[in-house]
Design an enzyme around this catalytic site. Sequence first.
Site, PDB file in Angstrom:
ATOM      1  CG  ASN A  10     -15.694  54.794  45.106  1.00 55.33           C
ATOM      2  OD1 ASN A  10     -16.470  54.271  45.877  1.00 55.33           O
ATOM      3  ND2 ASN A  10     -15.975  55.922  44.455  1.00 55.33           N
ATOM      4  CB  ALA A  13      -7.195  56.765  51.865  1.00 56.99           C
ATOM      5  N   GLY A  97     -22.812  63.047  48.122  1.00 52.74           N
ATOM      6  CA  GLY A  97     -21.579  62.438  48.579  1.00 52.74           C
ATOM      7  C   GLY A  97     -20.594  63.459  49.134  1.00 52.74           C
ATOM      8  CG  ASP A  99     -17.071  62.180  46.202  1.00 54.21           C
ATOM      9  OD1 ASP A  99     -18.247  62.292  46.614  1.00 54.21           O
ATOM     10  OD2 ASP A  99     -16.764  61.440  45.233  1.00 54.21           O
ATOM     11  CB  THR A 123     -14.553  55.061  40.934  1.00 58.46           C
ATOM     12  OG1 THR A 123     -13.285  54.833  41.540  1.00 58.46           O
ATOM     13  CG2 THR A 123     -15.269  53.742  40.756  1.00 58.46           C
ATOM     14  CB  THR A 175     -10.659  42.575  20.304  1.00 59.43           C
ATOM     15  OG1 THR A 175     -11.188  41.796  19.234  1.00 59.43           O
ATOM     16  CG2 THR A 175     -11.696  42.686  21.402  1.00 59.43           C
TER      17      THR A 175
END
Length: 260
Positions: A10, A13, A97, A99, A123, A175
């Site tokens: 995603n 490569a 998928g 992968d 991802t 934060t």
Amino acid sequence: MRTLIVDIGNTRAKIAIYADVVRESQIVAVDYTDLDSEALRLCAEQGIGACMISSVGNPSIADSLESALSIAGVRVARLTPQSPVPSYLGPIHAQLGADRLAAVVAAVTEFPGSEIMVVDAGTAVTYEYISSEGRYYGGNISPGLTTRFRSLHEFTSLLPMVSAEDYAGPVGFSTKSAIAAGVLDGFRYEIAGAIDAFMAGNGENGCDGEEKSQKKIVILTGGDHKYLVLKVKSCIFARPNLVLDGAAVVATRVFGTHFD
């Protein structure tokens, strides 16, 4: 047979050259814009006549690569649920998928006779489950680490974009550090909990060293597996290039170098 194996994810490569199922080159990470030219260069310089593509990225990326290689005379195949994977895996869902399929093939090839859980932390975080008979019986998908950070930033008005490198400990003092701690530790707790549930389920349990038969094992892969700090270590194997390895196994069947 020497084959170029390409894993289109995603965000980037990866390319490597395999002699049947043995990787014989360094893995090259490539931006999408350079993928066609780099693959063509490697095939020309190394005399590579075949390429297997595993892709979960934008389909146009794989389309472009396949077209460029085909024009250059390279045989190209794509890894899909219809590819000739080992029959003992059982029925493969048509939407699985590439992968995930490649990871399952690589896992069962390396660890025959083991009950396996594959965790791919990219991802998305994907979980795959394989019986000790080598049968694939499904898996789960949840948001990956960067996806979690991005969602907090993009779906709120004031929260900043943070990364795992901002982690300063289990309790935040601002934060930014609170987001880093909450997201990274939540990511770790989720995966550790899934592993604990797998190990506590029915079947064999426990591993000794690198034993690879009749045991429950967990395989970690994906770019973010390095952030995992897990207590159960003796049964866990890190395989960063599991998708490439699995695609190479399927390539031997597609291009005729594997014989049952």
